[in-house]
Structure formats: structure tokens, C-alpha cells
Design a protein around this motif. Structure first.
Motif, PDB file in Angstrom:
ATOM      1  N   TYR A   1      64.603  28.190  23.167  1.00 46.47           N
ATOM      2  CA  TYR A   1      63.557  27.987  23.994  1.00 46.47           C
ATOM      3  C   TYR A   1      63.907  28.998  25.072  1.00 46.47           C
ATOM      4  O   TYR A   1      63.086  29.622  25.781  1.00 46.47           O
ATOM      5  CB  TYR A   1      63.586  26.633  24.784  1.00 46.47           C
ATOM      6  N   GLY A   2      64.985  29.307  25.458  1.00 40.55           N
ATOM      7  CA  GLY A   2      65.505  30.544  26.397  1.00 40.55           C
ATOM      8  C   GLY A   2      65.092  31.757  25.877  1.00 40.55           C
ATOM      9  O   GLY A   2      64.454  32.595  26.493  1.00 40.55           O
ATOM     10  N   LEU A   3      65.479  32.186  24.631  1.00 44.45           N
ATOM     11  CA  LEU A   3      64.816  33.261  23.838  1.00 44.45           C
ATOM     12  C   LEU A   3      63.313  33.329  23.977  1.00 44.45           C
ATOM     13  O   LEU A   3      62.714  34.525  24.189  1.00 44.45           O
ATOM     14  CB  LEU A   3      65.598  33.472  22.591  1.00 44.45           C
ATOM     15  N   VAL A   4      62.591  32.453  23.604  1.00 38.90           N
ATOM     16  CA  VAL A   4      61.188  32.243  23.551  1.00 38.90           C
ATOM     17  C   VAL A   4      60.724  32.832  24.890  1.00 38.90           C
ATOM     18  O   VAL A   4      59.734  33.608  24.750  1.00 38.90           O
ATOM     19  CB  VAL A   4      60.669  31.142  23.161  1.00 38.90           C
ATOM     20  N   LEU A   5      61.231  32.075  25.892  1.00 42.85           N
ATOM     21  CA  LEU A   5      60.556  32.560  27.422  1.00 42.85           C
ATOM     22  C   LEU A   5      60.967  34.000  27.506  1.00 42.85           C
ATOM     23  O   LEU A   5      60.019  34.701  28.049  1.00 42.85           O
ATOM     24  CB  LEU A   5      61.301  31.610  28.511  1.00 42.85           C
ATOM     25  N   ALA A   6      62.255  34.385  27.301  1.00 43.14           N
ATOM     26  CA  ALA A   6      62.536  35.889  27.633  1.00 43.14           C
ATOM     27  C   ALA A   6      61.582  36.820  26.744  1.00 43.14           C
ATOM     28  O   ALA A   6      61.069  37.788  27.451  1.00 43.14           O
ATOM     29  CB  ALA A   6      64.157  36.047  27.133  1.00 43.14           C
ATOM     30  N   VAL A   7      61.454  36.383  25.565  1.00 39.44           N
ATOM     31  CA  VAL A   7      60.564  37.446  24.695  1.00 39.44           C
ATOM     32  C   VAL A   7      59.269  37.451  25.242  1.00 39.44           C
ATOM     33  O   VAL A   7      58.591  38.515  25.276  1.00 39.44           O
ATOM     34  CB  VAL A   7      60.686  36.994  23.258  1.00 39.44           C
ATOM     35  N   ILE A   8      58.411  36.293  25.148  1.00 37.88           N
ATOM     36  CA  ILE A   8      57.387  36.061  25.613  1.00 37.88           C
ATOM     37  C   ILE A   8      57.086  36.919  27.235  1.00 37.88           C
ATOM     38  O   ILE A   8      56.007  37.723  27.272  1.00 37.88           O
ATOM     39  CB  ILE A   8      56.766  34.614  25.737  1.00 37.88           C
ATOM     40  N   MET A   9      57.619  36.483  27.948  1.00 37.82           N
ATOM     41  CA  MET A   9      57.577  37.087  29.599  1.00 37.82           C
ATOM     42  C   MET A   9      57.980  38.542  29.412  1.00 37.82           C
ATOM     43  O   MET A   9      57.588  39.215  30.424  1.00 37.82           O
ATOM     44  CB  MET A   9      58.332  36.215  30.331  1.00 37.82           C
ATOM     45  N   GLY A  10      59.226  38.950  28.807  1.00 30.94           N
ATOM     46  CA  GLY A  10      59.625  40.237  28.936  1.00 30.94           C
ATOM     47  C   GLY A  10      60.228  40.697  29.984  1.00 30.94           C
ATOM     48  O   GLY A  10      60.616  40.061  31.093  1.00 30.94           O
ATOM     49  N   PRO A  11      60.496  42.220  29.830  1.00 32.33           N
ATOM     50  CA  PRO A  11      61.369  42.590  31.257  1.00 32.33           C
ATOM     51  C   PRO A  11      60.889  42.389  32.652  1.00 32.33           C
ATOM     52  O   PRO A  11      61.785  42.205  33.432  1.00 32.33           O
ATOM     53  CB  PRO A  11      61.687  44.295  30.673  1.00 32.33           C
ATOM     54  N   SER A  12      59.692  42.813  32.602  1.00 32.87           N
ATOM     55  CA  SER A  12      59.106  42.577  34.202  1.00 32.87           C
ATOM     56  C   SER A  12      59.546  41.146  34.651  1.00 32.87           C
ATOM     57  O   SER A  12      59.780  41.154  35.986  1.00 32.87           O
ATOM     58  CB  SER A  12      57.549  42.996  34.201  1.00 32.87           C
ATOM     59  N   TRP A  13      59.265  40.200  33.766  1.00 32.27           N
ATOM     60  CA  TRP A  13      59.439  38.848  34.472  1.00 32.27           C
ATOM     61  C   TRP A  13      60.809  38.640  34.672  1.00 32.27           C
ATOM     62  O   TRP A  13      61.288  38.111  35.717  1.00 32.27           O
ATOM     63  CB  TRP A  13      58.855  37.601  33.355  1.00 32.27           C
ATOM     64  N   LEU A  14      61.887  39.025  33.715  1.00 35.94           N
ATOM     65  CA  LEU A  14      63.038  38.934  33.886  1.00 35.94           C
ATOM     66  C   LEU A  14      63.667  39.649  35.157  1.00 35.94           C
ATOM     67  O   LEU A  14      64.696  39.154  35.714  1.00 35.94           O
ATOM     68  CB  LEU A  14      64.044  39.474  32.615  1.00 35.94           C
ATOM     69  N   ALA A  15      62.950  40.584  35.532  1.00 35.58           N
ATOM     70  CA  ALA A  15      63.228  41.569  36.607  1.00 35.58           C
ATOM     71  C   ALA A  15      63.046  40.602  38.039  1.00 35.58           C
ATOM     72  O   ALA A  15      63.798  40.891  38.905  1.00 35.58           O
ATOM     73  CB  ALA A  15      62.848  42.911  36.793  1.00 35.58           C
ATOM     74  N   ALA A  16      62.062  39.838  37.956  1.00 27.20           N
ATOM     75  CA  ALA A  16      61.443  39.376  38.940  1.00 27.20           C
ATOM     76  C   ALA A  16      60.990  37.699  38.463  1.00 27.20           C
ATOM     77  O   ALA A  16      59.825  37.565  38.580  1.00 27.20           O
ATOM     78  CB  ALA A  16      60.332  39.929  39.723  1.00 27.20           C
ATOM     79  N   PRO A  17      61.796  36.839  37.960  1.00 24.65           N
ATOM     80  CA  PRO A  17      61.333  35.277  37.615  1.00 24.65           C
ATOM     81  C   PRO A  17      60.726  34.717  38.615  1.00 24.65           C
ATOM     82  O   PRO A  17      60.807  34.643  39.699  1.00 24.65           O
ATOM     83  CB  PRO A  17      62.781  34.827  37.182  1.00 24.65           C
ATOM     84  N   THR A  18      59.603  34.002  37.892  1.00 21.03           N
ATOM     85  CA  THR A  18      58.810  32.921  38.612  1.00 21.03           C
ATOM     86  C   THR A  18      59.073  31.684  37.919  1.00 21.03           C
ATOM     87  O   THR A  18      59.192  31.638  36.568  1.00 21.03           O
ATOM     88  CB  THR A  18      57.091  33.350  38.880  1.00 21.03           C
ATOM     89  N   PHE A  19      58.755  30.633  38.723  1.00 23.87           N
ATOM     90  CA  PHE A  19      59.033  29.367  38.372  1.00 23.87           C
ATOM     91  C   PHE A  19      58.018  28.692  37.162  1.00 23.87           C
ATOM     92  O   PHE A  19      58.296  28.224  36.118  1.00 23.87           O
ATOM     93  CB  PHE A  19      59.194  28.205  39.194  1.00 23.87           C
ATOM     94  N   ILE A  20      56.802  29.025  37.449  1.00 22.15           N
ATOM     95  CA  ILE A  20      55.657  28.534  36.473  1.00 22.15           C
ATOM     96  C   ILE A  20      55.756  28.810  34.966  1.00 22.15           C
ATOM     97  O   ILE A  20      55.714  27.928  34.143  1.00 22.15           O
ATOM     98  CB  ILE A  20      54.169  28.746  37.140  1.00 22.15           C
ATOM     99  N   PRO A  21      56.030  29.965  34.666  1.00 23.28           N
ATOM    100  CA  PRO A  21      55.948  30.292  33.198  1.00 23.28           C
ATOM    101  C   PRO A  21      57.364  29.251  32.548  1.00 23.28           C
ATOM    102  O   PRO A  21      57.165  28.952  31.502  1.00 23.28           O
ATOM    103  CB  PRO A  21      56.414  31.763  32.986  1.00 23.28           C
ATOM    104  N   ALA A  22      58.415  29.240  33.315  1.00 21.81           N
ATOM    105  CA  ALA A  22      59.610  28.365  32.903  1.00 21.81           C
ATOM    106  C   ALA A  22      59.125  27.027  32.776  1.00 21.81           C
ATOM    107  O   ALA A  22      59.447  26.453  31.894  1.00 21.81           O
ATOM    108  CB  ALA A  22      60.681  28.533  33.693  1.00 21.81           C
ATOM    109  N   TRP A  23      58.222  26.573  33.940  1.00 22.06           N
ATOM    110  CA  TRP A  23      58.002  25.150  33.693  1.00 22.06           C
ATOM    111  C   TRP A  23      57.008  24.833  32.614  1.00 22.06           C
ATOM    112  O   TRP A  23      56.995  23.977  32.120  1.00 22.06           O
ATOM    113  CB  TRP A  23      57.315  24.827  35.321  1.00 22.06           C
ATOM    114  N   ILE A  24      56.121  25.695  32.461  1.00 23.26           N
ATOM    115  CA  ILE A  24      54.989  25.554  31.326  1.00 23.26           C
ATOM    116  C   ILE A  24      55.745  25.301  30.096  1.00 23.26           C
ATOM    117  O   ILE A  24      55.510  24.517  29.124  1.00 23.26           O
ATOM    118  CB  ILE A  24      54.108  26.676  31.267  1.00 23.26           C
ATOM    119  N   LEU A  25      56.662  26.402  29.722  1.00 24.91           N
ATOM    120  CA  LEU A  25      57.428  26.073  28.634  1.00 24.91           C
ATOM    121  C   LEU A  25      58.344  24.859  28.543  1.00 24.91           C
ATOM    122  O   LEU A  25      58.137  24.172  27.423  1.00 24.91           O
ATOM    123  CB  LEU A  25      58.586  27.167  28.549  1.00 24.91           C
ATOM    124  N   GLY A  26      59.014  24.488  29.722  1.00 32.40           N
ATOM    125  CA  GLY A  26      59.519  23.168  29.680  1.00 32.40           C
ATOM    126  C   GLY A  26      58.880  21.824  29.234  1.00 32.40           C
ATOM    127  O   GLY A  26      59.080  21.229  28.479  1.00 32.40           O
TER     128      GLY A  26
END
Length: 159
Positions: free
Chosen positions: A81-106
């Protein structure tokens, strides 16, 4: 790509650890039964032999290392699940994470428990065979929200 992979793995491990801490708190403070990953390990063992759904996993043939396999499977799924989030959201999200994409995946991942794992263990769709299925469902949603907080928090720590 390596950057995305290691961050995804770290987020999955961090989120799973937080989810386990939450389970310990529920058990110690609120009297919820402690997590038991042995039935899940037994399910994984039988899954590898082509059996997905059981009437009752307790009636399935035991596997000597089912507790260890359950823990390994628990963390492996968290990492996926962590890999899915990282791959879907990509480097720009990883540089400035926001909660909503993580919560949607959760929240989306609750579906795997409701429609694959729980019926696989013989608990029915979305715990429908449990004495209090709505309580189980609510606790599932809360636990996966805690998992999402772990994904987000770990992403913030390693950015």
C-alpha cells in the motif's frame, strides 16, 4: 525510481507500525481483543494452495508457522500500500505530502479486508457473520484512517 521505492517501503512500514500501536492501545485501554495474526497466516498459507474462501479459518488445516506468516503478510500488505501511494502520487507529492491522498488510499484499502480477507476467514462480507458487524466495520474504518495517518506522517518525516 529507487527514491520512490524506498520511500514507499518506508511509508508502508511506518503506517503499519502506527496501526499496530493503535491496536495495542485499543486492547490495553479499551479492552478490545488483541491482534492475532495466526488466522491470517493460515489464510495466506491456504491462499497459496488455491483456497481463498473458508467457512471458518479455524477449521482449516493448521500451518506450523502461521503466526509468523500472518505478521509477514500484514507488513507486506502495508508495504504494498505504501508503494502504491508513492508510485501513484510520485515525486512531487513525496516532496510535499498532503493527507487527503493517503486517507483516500487508507479508506479504499478497507475494501480488501471487507471483500477478500474477512470472507476468506469465514467472517462474511464486511464482517456480516460477526455478532456486531457494524462495530467491526467502524473499527476497520478507524484503523485504516490511522494507517493513512501513518502513511502521511512517515512521508513527512522522510521528505
Amino acid at each position: 525510481m529507487f527514491e520512490i521505492l524506498w520511500r514507499g517501503i518506508a511509508m508502508g512500514v511506518g503506517a503499519t507500525i502506527l496501526m499496530d500501536i493503535w491496536a495495542i492501545i485499543l486492547s490495553g485501554v479499551f479492552g478490545q481483543p488483541a491482534s492475532n495474526w495466526a488466522p491470517v497466516g493460515r489464510w495466506f498459507w491456504h491462499l497459496g494452495r488455491g483456497k481463498v474462501f473458508h467457512d471458518a479459518i479455524a477449521d482449516a488445516k493448521p500451518y506450523e508457522h502461521e503466526l509468523a506468516l500472518g505478521w509477514i503478510g500484514h507488513y507486506a500488505i502495508g508495504i504494498i500500500y505504501g508503494l502504491v501511494l508513492a508510485v501513484i502520487m510520485g515525486p512531487s507529492w513525496l516532496a510535499a505530502p498532503t493527507f487527503i491522498p493517503a486517507w483516500i488510499l487508507g479508506i479504499v484499502t478497507v475494501g480488501a479486508g471487507w471483500f477478500l480477507l474477512q470472507p476468506g476467514l469465514g467472517l462474511g462480507w464486511a464482517a456480516s457473520k460477526r455478532p456486531n458487524p457494524n462495530k467491526v466495520r467502524a473499527l476497520n474504518l478507524i484503523a485504516h484512517t490511522v494507517f493513512a495517518i501513518g502513511l502521511y506522517g512517515t512521508a513527512l518525516m522522510i521528505r
